[in-house]
Scaffold this motif. Sequence first.
Motif, PDB file in Angstrom:
ATOM      1  N   SER A 160     -31.581 -31.541   3.207  1.00  0.00           N
ATOM      2  CA  SER A 160     -32.583 -31.218   2.181  1.00  0.00           C
ATOM      3  C   SER A 160     -31.973 -30.390   1.057  1.00  0.00           C
ATOM      4  N   SER A 161     -30.745 -29.863   1.257  1.00  0.00           N
ATOM      5  CA  SER A 161     -30.111 -29.111   0.165  1.00  0.00           C
ATOM      6  C   SER A 161     -29.324 -30.019  -0.774  1.00  0.00           C
ATOM      7  N   SER A 162     -29.175 -31.306  -0.430  1.00  0.00           N
ATOM      8  CA  SER A 162     -28.374 -32.160  -1.305  1.00  0.00           C
ATOM      9  C   SER A 162     -29.176 -32.532  -2.553  1.00  0.00           C
ATOM     10  N   PRO A 163     -28.460 -32.790  -3.663  1.00  0.00           N
ATOM     11  CA  PRO A 163     -29.155 -33.050  -4.929  1.00  0.00           C
ATOM     12  C   PRO A 163     -30.008 -34.312  -4.870  1.00  0.00           C
ATOM     13  N   GLN A 164     -30.903 -34.427  -5.852  1.00  0.00           N
ATOM     14  CA  GLN A 164     -31.898 -35.490  -5.844  1.00  0.00           C
ATOM     15  C   GLN A 164     -31.274 -36.888  -5.846  1.00  0.00           C
ATOM     16  N   HIS A 214     -30.613 -38.285  -2.444  1.00  0.00           N
ATOM     17  CA  HIS A 214     -31.821 -38.771  -1.779  1.00  0.00           C
ATOM     18  C   HIS A 214     -32.181 -40.172  -2.283  1.00  0.00           C
TER      19      HIS A 214
END
Lengths: 291, 243
Positions: free
Chosen positions: A129-133, A136
């Motif tokens: 969930s900390s990875s950039p958009q 995702h």
Amino acid sequence: MFAYCADPQSLEGLAWLSCYLTTGKHLLFYQSFAFIVALLLVTAPLALGVGFMGALATRSQFAPLRWIGTVYTSIVRGVPDIAFFLFMPLAIDQGLEWMRHKMRCPDWDEPIRQGSDFVVCASAKLPLSSSPQWVHEYYGVVLGMSAFAFVFGAFAAYVLAGAMNAVPRAQMETAEAYGMTRRQATWRILVPQMWVYALPGLSNLWMILIKATPLLFILGIEDVVYWARELGGRKTSAFDFPHPDWRLWYFLALLVFYLALTKVSEIGFSRLARRMSRGQATAAGVKEARA
Amino acid sequence: MKKLILSTAALALTAGLATAESHATTVRLGTEGAYPPFNFIDDNGEIAGFERELGDELCVRAEVTCEWVTNDWDSIIPNLVSGNYDVIIAGMSITDERDEVIDFTQNYTPPSNSAYVALSEDVDLENGIIAAQTATIQAAHVAEGSATLIEFATPDETIAAMKNGEADAVFADKDYLKPFVEETGEFYFVGEDVPLGGGVGMGLRESDTELKEKFNAAITSMKEDGTLNTMITKWFGDDAQTY
């Protein structure tokens, strides 16, 4: 985009339209067309690869491999695309997260399935969930592509297996007479000759694949359908360019886009078919030789 | 030399810690992006609206880095629970049913009215066909009454259905419907306004109490210095309810 677009309220007619059609949102819409084409160009070879392996598996002399091939093609062919499309990304995602959870958080004592929730520890999340958009977004696209490759791979496997059977038996017998092993005969005689038989089936599949791309929309990927619906909806003055419900026009644009795409591919495939028939012992090949 | 290596290592270590720290405080805000003036995708393709402005300000006050993502309304709660984002900020009214699944901050708009909109003023709201967005308090309200409910995934489609004659009226937040009535001249408010819900709040996972307190404090500070009221009037008009 243009300098005169700074104050949309004052614009009229063509000037308004030219500004409206070049808003950042429309540019995203145009990009999504390129995205669909790029996606097709990546997915089609992937599905063909899966299909090729599936076809070889169904012809394998090693029974378990043959069973896997047969089960794979018959299951996928018997289930609606859309069901697989909803199932596959979810199954891959949860499967990967489950494996990562088992590896990274061995001392987690809560159950993974809590009612309808699928709960894994934070470091097992995919993507984190900390990875950039954009990670995702691409993750979703990759899941969608694997679903496409899996579904269309099964159809391609069936087409290719049929094409392999269509190669004249005499060709294989001659290969054997020259002392080639089964493997050599497959790679040197069967595979190069099967494409002409596979082409009609494969071109059909490609058309279906093109038409299946809007399925990405149901996975929540921002594709052409998403932007068409988003842009076409009635816009109030909260937006710079208010307009009534224009979805009809946007969906019409999609229709034209898909028609153009399938038309271009039809032309491409007929050229390819002509080229591949050259020197083949098929009706088209003989005609080509006489001309 | 040894000292140099040691200090570089120490530097690298603290730098690593610092980035880890800043990563940990990246809060992902999930919104629908189809509910003007609360949240929508503007002409530049960016998330905009009342909640965009509010959320950015709250993140500054709560001293967290925020990132915006959009998600379809009907899966917005499941995807929060499964951790795709950390906060729902999408015009979501605080209700008891939702509170059982997720947690809410205090409200950042006062409890507001829902209203019916139709093409003419003489529609039958008691037994007619009412369009509402799926999984909203308005849809639940219609389902309880005697009218027939038809549900749509986006609020935009409810308006289109009413315009096409598929539904007799639309039932939605008055703040959402107001621009349609005022600007088009084709639609009318019908019947009485209905007060529903406990105002709009941010939704968080039940385990995220620390983050919830941070945002609660930020909302309180915006209520106290009047900036929240200014923002509400800016987006919802002068007659909007304020604190």
